[in-house]
Design an enzyme around this catalytic site. Structure first.
Site, mmCIF file in Angstrom:
data_model
loop_
_atom_site.group_PDB
_atom_site.id
_atom_site.type_symbol
_atom_site.label_atom_id
_atom_site.label_comp_id
_atom_site.label_asym_id
_atom_site.label_seq_id
_atom_site.Cartn_x
_atom_site.Cartn_y
_atom_site.Cartn_z
ATOM 1 N N CYS A 41 -1.398 4.158 11.039
ATOM 2 C CA CYS A 41 -1.572 5.371 11.474
ATOM 3 C C CYS A 41 -2.595 5.695 12.270
ATOM 4 O O CYS A 41 -3.354 6.753 12.657
ATOM 5 C CB CYS A 41 -1.217 6.482 10.543
ATOM 6 S SG CYS A 41 -2.560 6.622 9.489
ATOM 7 N N LYS A 101 7.542 5.261 2.335
ATOM 8 C CA LYS A 101 8.240 3.923 2.752
ATOM 9 C C LYS A 101 8.966 3.269 1.590
ATOM 10 O O LYS A 101 10.023 2.598 1.816
ATOM 11 C CB LYS A 101 7.240 3.117 3.536
ATOM 12 C CG LYS A 101 6.739 3.824 4.702
ATOM 13 C CD LYS A 101 5.599 2.911 5.375
ATOM 14 C CE LYS A 101 5.013 3.607 6.619
ATOM 15 N NZ LYS A 101 4.345 4.578 6.600
ATOM 16 N N ASP A 109 1.553 -1.364 4.968
ATOM 17 C CA ASP A 109 1.088 -0.143 5.797
ATOM 18 C C ASP A 109 -0.230 0.152 5.575
ATOM 19 O O ASP A 109 -0.803 0.756 4.379
ATOM 20 C CB ASP A 109 1.999 1.036 5.287
ATOM 21 C CG ASP A 109 1.645 2.302 5.865
ATOM 22 O OD1 ASP A 109 1.534 2.270 7.270
ATOM 23 O OD2 ASP A 109 1.533 3.479 5.509
ATOM 24 N N CYS A 139 0.959 -1.063 0.057
ATOM 25 C CA CYS A 139 -0.058 -0.064 0.002
ATOM 26 C C CYS A 139 1.099 1.372 -0.014
ATOM 27 O O CYS A 139 1.087 1.773 1.145
ATOM 28 C CB CYS A 139 -1.042 -0.079 0.961
ATOM 29 S SG CYS A 139 -1.825 -1.626 1.598
ATOM 30 N N ALA A 145 1.537 4.223 -1.869
ATOM 31 C CA ALA A 145 1.453 5.645 -2.116
ATOM 32 C C ALA A 145 1.246 6.529 -0.855
ATOM 33 O O ALA A 145 0.648 6.019 -0.097
ATOM 34 C CB ALA A 145 0.037 6.147 -3.039
ATOM 35 N N PRO A 146 1.820 7.842 -0.915
ATOM 36 C CA PRO A 146 2.516 8.461 -2.024
ATOM 37 C C PRO A 146 3.915 8.029 -2.347
ATOM 38 O O PRO A 146 4.663 8.515 -3.279
ATOM 39 C CB PRO A 146 2.385 9.761 -1.326
ATOM 40 C CG PRO A 146 2.487 9.936 -0.071
ATOM 41 C CD PRO A 146 1.720 8.476 0.342
#
Length: 459
Positions: free
Chosen positions: A236, A121, A183, A115, A117-118
């Protein structure tokens, strides 16, 4: 800032949580600005900030991350557009510890950022992986893929493939990846300080939906992880349902064991131990200098080991294309391929991997796009300018700050006696892009979609 009472209630009893300190830090309006340097492009960044009286303080859990004492206008910093650094939230740079403490990064690895974008990582992974490693940087949402591709190109690595696939599509590559980073999309409570509007979108129901979606994503992609491979999971979100509960679900449903990390006391990261004994790592903004973040890692004990039985779907055309490329690039250790009128450089050591991914996934970008053929000549692409393949014979014209901004806005630049012909526009000796200097004008080849739209510099 009015935090959701249901969120506050759900966090009671979690390790590291202090309600008053948590509320106070969200109301304190103390912005945290952080960047991560690109080690492949020489360090002029820190000096450039120091020259503007912006202090740069190292982030302790990463080797190239820095806190800035104030937030400058990144839009009007040519070094940002040159890919010398990435503006990234500090807590998420803990990925470096997770990778380096769970696998041997000195060996070539196949890594999937599911996952992506942007691209924060993914660019971080590029800087951490050894030569010969492959990074597949995937984004499920088509509208977000272009920003991912642009940031990958800006970072300047050729060993990356950008894809646009659903997690279940990777099951075609059973046991292929050494490391998978998920993520995961989440309820976003860890970013309330940065995006207050996200508070209005938060709800207990959304947390439940996110948790269910995270489980689906993980279950769909896990077949692509090889036996002995490492899964890194992060969000997050502060919510236990999206963090510790997912960790327990993973070890109960799959042949995964949790990996613990060594952390320093002065990092102020909270180690959370779940009811099943799994360890995850929480970043609380009232303890660690950063936003809310959670990370846990796992090793797979029963899985497949990928064996390539596929024939090549594409053939290198290095011998035929080399004469066209020679004047522009030095693609040593790369194979050249042609897709319609475009010429790409693929790392020779990864040619089979790139070809395999091309057969099974939806590729958006791969390797380095050197340029496009027009009238039997090569028109260089912006990606070549951002790479480390530009030939030594290519001219370079150093621009001043005002000239660099004008170039990045794709405005007309006055010819002040520059040598005619194709050349790189540079700032502080870092390439910004291509321009073709003609006797009566300068053709600015900076990509239209990347141009600075603002006209006024905000200091």
């Amino acid at each position: 800032m009015q935090l959701p009472s249901a969120l506050i209630q759900s966090l009671q009893g979690l390790p590291g949580f202090n309600e008053q300190q948590f509320v106070d830090i969200h109301n304190a309006d103390i912005p945290v600005t952080s960047i991560r340097l690109n080690p492949a492009k020489p360090e002029v960044v820190l000096q450039s900030f120091n020259d503007r009286d912006i202090n740069c303080m190292p982030i302790p859990w990463t080797s190239n991350g820095y806190y800035l004492s104030e937030r400058p206008s990144f839009t009007f910093d040519p070094l940002f557009h040159a890919g010398t650094y990435y503006v990234q939230e500090a807590s998420s740079m803990f990925l470096e510890q997770a990778l380096q403490q769970s696998v041997d990064v000195s060996n070539p690895l196949r890594v999937l950022d599911l996952c992506a974008a942007p691209g924060g990582k993914s660019t971080h992974l590029q800087s951490l992986l050894s030569p010969g490693s492959l990074l597949v940087s995937n984004e499920v949402i088509r509208q977000r893929v272009n920003i991912l591709k642009d940031n990958i190109v800006k970072w300047g690595s050729s060993s990356v493939v950008v894809t646009n696939n659903d997690p279940k599509d990777f099951s075609k590559l059973k046991g292929y990846f050494d490391v998978i980073l998920v993520d995961a999309p989440c309820s976003g409570s860890g970013l309330f300080r940065r995006d207050e509007e996200a508070i209005d979108e938060w709800s207990e129901n959304n947390v439940v939906l996110c948790s269910q979606r995270q489980q689906r994503i993980l279950a769909d992609v896990l077949p692509a992880l090889k036996e002995g491979g490492v899964l890194i999971y992060s969000t997050c979100s502060y919510s236990q349902q999206e963090d510790e509960d997912i960790a327990d679900w993973l070890t109960s449903e799959f042949a995964l064991s949790n990996i613990s990390f060594k952390i320093q006391d002065d990092w102020h990261i909270t180690e959370a131990v779940t009811s099943s004994g799994n360890r995850g790592y929480r970043f609380w903004p009232h303890l660690a200098k950063g936003e809310g973040f959670f990370l846990a890692a796992f090793q797979l004990h029963e899985g497949d080991i990928y064996k390539n039985k596929n024939r090549h779907a594409i053939k290198a055309a290095t011998k035929q294309l080399s004469p066209l490329v020679a004047a522009w690039a030095n693609p040593d250790n790369n194979e050249l391929i042609q897709v319609n009128d475009k010429i790409y450089a693929w790392p020779a050591a990864l040619f089979g991997d790139f070809d395999l991914i091309l057969q099974h996934l939806r590729i958006i970008y791969s390797g380095t796009l050197l340029g496009e053929l027009a009238h039997k000549k090569l028109i260089p692409d912006h990606a070549l300018a951002m790479s480390r393949m530009v030939g030594e014979a290519i001219g370079r014209t150093e621009l001043q700050l005002s000239e660099s901004i004008s170039y990045l806005q794709k405005n007309t630049i006055e010819n002040t006696g520059w040598t005619s012909g194709w050349q790189l526009a540079t700032y502080n000796n870092h390439a910004l892009g291509w321009m073709n200097v003609l006797p009566n004008r300068i053709n600015n080849y900076y990509p239209k979609e990347l141009r600075i739209l603002k006209q006024k510099i905000n200091n």
